[in-house]
Design a protein around this motif. Structure first.
Motif, PDB file in Angstrom:
ATOM      1  N   ALA A  81       0.856  -1.183   0.000  1.00  0.00           N
ATOM      2  CA  ALA A  81       0.000   0.000   0.000  1.00  0.00           C
ATOM      3  C   ALA A  81       0.892   1.232   0.000  1.00  0.00           C
ATOM      4  O   ALA A  81       2.095   1.151   0.273  1.00  0.00           O
ATOM      5  CB  ALA A  81      -0.922   0.008   1.218  1.00  0.00           C
ATOM      6  N   THR A  82       0.303   2.370  -0.322  1.00  0.00           N
ATOM      7  CA  THR A  82       1.026   3.640  -0.279  1.00  0.00           C
ATOM      8  C   THR A  82       0.347   4.565   0.719  1.00  0.00           C
ATOM      9  O   THR A  82      -0.815   4.386   1.072  1.00  0.00           O
ATOM     10  CB  THR A  82       1.047   4.314  -1.664  1.00  0.00           C
ATOM     11  N   LEU A  83       1.092   5.560   1.172  1.00  0.00           N
ATOM     12  CA  LEU A  83       0.547   6.547   2.092  1.00  0.00           C
ATOM     13  C   LEU A  83       0.820   7.944   1.557  1.00  0.00           C
ATOM     14  O   LEU A  83       1.976   8.316   1.329  1.00  0.00           O
ATOM     15  CB  LEU A  83       1.187   6.407   3.476  1.00  0.00           C
ATOM     16  N   SER A  84      -0.240   8.700   1.323  1.00  0.00           N
ATOM     17  CA  SER A  84      -0.114  10.126   1.034  1.00  0.00           C
ATOM     18  C   SER A  84      -0.960  10.842   2.088  1.00  0.00           C
ATOM     19  O   SER A  84      -0.555  10.883   3.237  1.00  0.00           O
ATOM     20  CB  SER A  84      -0.548  10.452  -0.395  1.00  0.00           C
ATOM     21  N   LYS A  85      -2.132  11.381   1.723  1.00  0.00           N
ATOM     22  CA  LYS A  85      -3.028  11.906   2.754  1.00  0.00           C
ATOM     23  C   LYS A  85      -3.604  10.768   3.581  1.00  0.00           C
ATOM     24  O   LYS A  85      -3.843  10.904   4.772  1.00  0.00           O
ATOM     25  CB  LYS A  85      -4.156  12.728   2.121  1.00  0.00           C
ATOM     26  N   SER A  86      -3.846   9.652   2.913  1.00  0.00           N
ATOM     27  CA  SER A  86      -4.343   8.451   3.553  1.00  0.00           C
ATOM     28  C   SER A  86      -3.711   7.260   2.849  1.00  0.00           C
ATOM     29  O   SER A  86      -2.882   7.430   1.940  1.00  0.00           O
ATOM     30  CB  SER A  86      -5.875   8.402   3.477  1.00  0.00           C
ATOM     31  N   ALA A  87      -4.076   6.071   3.235  1.00  0.00           N
ATOM     32  CA  ALA A  87      -3.505   4.870   2.630  1.00  0.00           C
ATOM     33  C   ALA A  87      -4.322   4.443   1.418  1.00  0.00           C
ATOM     34  O   ALA A  87      -5.535   4.689   1.337  1.00  0.00           O
ATOM     35  CB  ALA A  87      -3.459   3.739   3.648  1.00  0.00           C
ATOM     36  N   ALA A  88      -3.654   3.803   0.470  1.00  0.00           N
ATOM     37  CA  ALA A  88      -4.310   3.270  -0.722  1.00  0.00           C
ATOM     38  C   ALA A  88      -3.593   1.995  -1.134  1.00  0.00           C
ATOM     39  O   ALA A  88      -2.374   1.872  -0.971  1.00  0.00           O
ATOM     40  CB  ALA A  88      -4.279   4.293  -1.862  1.00  0.00           C
ATOM     41  N   TRP A  89      -4.333   1.053  -1.659  1.00  0.00           N
ATOM     42  CA  TRP A  89      -3.728  -0.198  -2.106  1.00  0.00           C
ATOM     43  C   TRP A  89      -2.819   0.025  -3.315  1.00  0.00           C
ATOM     44  O   TRP A  89      -3.146   0.781  -4.215  1.00  0.00           O
ATOM     45  CB  TRP A  89      -4.803  -1.212  -2.504  1.00  0.00           C
ATOM     46  N   LEU A  90      -1.697  -0.640  -3.326  1.00  0.00           N
ATOM     47  CA  LEU A  90      -0.853  -0.749  -4.510  1.00  0.00           C
ATOM     48  C   LEU A  90      -0.988  -2.146  -5.095  1.00  0.00           C
ATOM     49  O   LEU A  90      -1.165  -2.329  -6.290  1.00  0.00           O
ATOM     50  CB  LEU A  90       0.613  -0.465  -4.164  1.00  0.00           C
ATOM     51  N   LYS A  91      -0.920  -3.153  -4.236  1.00  0.00           N
ATOM     52  CA  LYS A  91      -1.194  -4.547  -4.608  1.00  0.00           C
ATOM     53  C   LYS A  91      -1.964  -5.176  -3.455  1.00  0.00           C
ATOM     54  O   LYS A  91      -1.410  -5.416  -2.388  1.00  0.00           O
ATOM     55  CB  LYS A  91       0.092  -5.324  -4.876  1.00  0.00           C
TER      56      LYS A  91
END
Length: 265
Positions: A81-91
């Motif tokens: 996952a990635t984290l910017s403002k919040s988390a999001a799936w990458l795989k």
């Protein structure tokens, strides 16, 4: 955890022994900070003759981690996952296939500054995945790599829910009037203690050198169910313990940077 120990008497002497216990396979969710600060240059030069950026160094360290972890047990699985403002799936799908994991990891790229970092969604996703892992006699661990020197991560998570273990690697700039890495670090420590089912580890570095990434990552190979408390870690050994006593004081003065309670100056 006294209930996990037995005392064995041998020839009048006693020693501790751990009761047999099943060590579960791991599902490991890497969450990598892709804020603009992940593109900060390190002090190490890459193969192209240019300095490595944090994100590229982190990718290399995670790739090495994956191959080493699978060498220990080929049934461990990974997702990203990635984290910017919040988390999001990458795989999203966990996999034991190293090539598939590495391919997903290489798709990581930095974004512009997001201004805040909310870990609530990451913890929510991890809690759900932890339930799925438990149904398969596995445990879930989240490894967060965080790169911001002035943005304290926040979360809204009930302290009663400890369904997974959180490890953190924190790469930051030197303290200055424009940032607050100690405050950020303290917030990360709070997050580890708040959500971790087993002993969670946190490491930090403001040195900008590759070994400050690879060395902690090698320690994170340790299985959460087999760990000692981080305060009891006794490696790497201080140089003061390996030199004659008359040199110990000066060696100890030279050996700094391993205290995780204080941000590197």
């Amino acid at each position: 955890m006294e209930e996990d120990r037995t005392i064995v008497i041998e020839g009048g002497a006693s020693r501790y022994a751990l009761k047999p216990a099943r060590i579960n396979r791991e599902d490991i969710l890497f969450c990598v900070d892709v804020d603009a600060e992940s593109t900060a240059e390190m002090k190490t030069t890459g193969t192209n003759g240019r300095p490595l950026i944090r994100l590229e160094c982190v990718k290399q360290a995670i790739i090495l981690f994956i191959y080493n972890k699978l060498a220990i047990n080929p049934d461990h699985r990974f997702a990203f996952a990635t984290l910017s403002k919040s988390a999001a799936w990458l795989k999203k799908d966990f996999t034991s296939n190293a090539e598939s994991a590495v391919a997903a990891l290489r798709g990581l790229s930095a974004t512009k500054s997001s201004g805040r970092a909310d870990l609530t969604l990451l913890f929510r996703v991890a809690a759900q995945e932890a339930k799925n892992s438990r149904a398969q006699n596995r445990i879930l661990r989240v490894i967060l790599i965080y790169c911001r020197s002035s943005v304290r991560p926040t979360h809204e998570w009930p302290i009663s829910q400890k369904l997974f273990t959180l490890d953190v690697m924190y790469l930051h700039d030197k303290p200055s009037p424009d940032n607050c890495p100690q405050d950020v670090y303290d917030s990360l420590v709070d997050a580890v203690e708040h959500v971790s089912e087993y002993e969670g580890y946190i490491f930090e570095s403001g040195q900008g050198v590759v070994r400050s990434v690879f060395k902690p990552m090698s320690i994170l190979l340790s299985h959460p169910q087999q760990r000692c408390a981080q305060d009891d870690l006794d490696f790497p050994k201080s140089l003061a313990k390996k030199v004659p006593l008359d040199e110990a004081a000066s060696a100890e003065d030279r050996h700094n940077g391993n205290n995780i309670q204080t941000i590197s100056q």
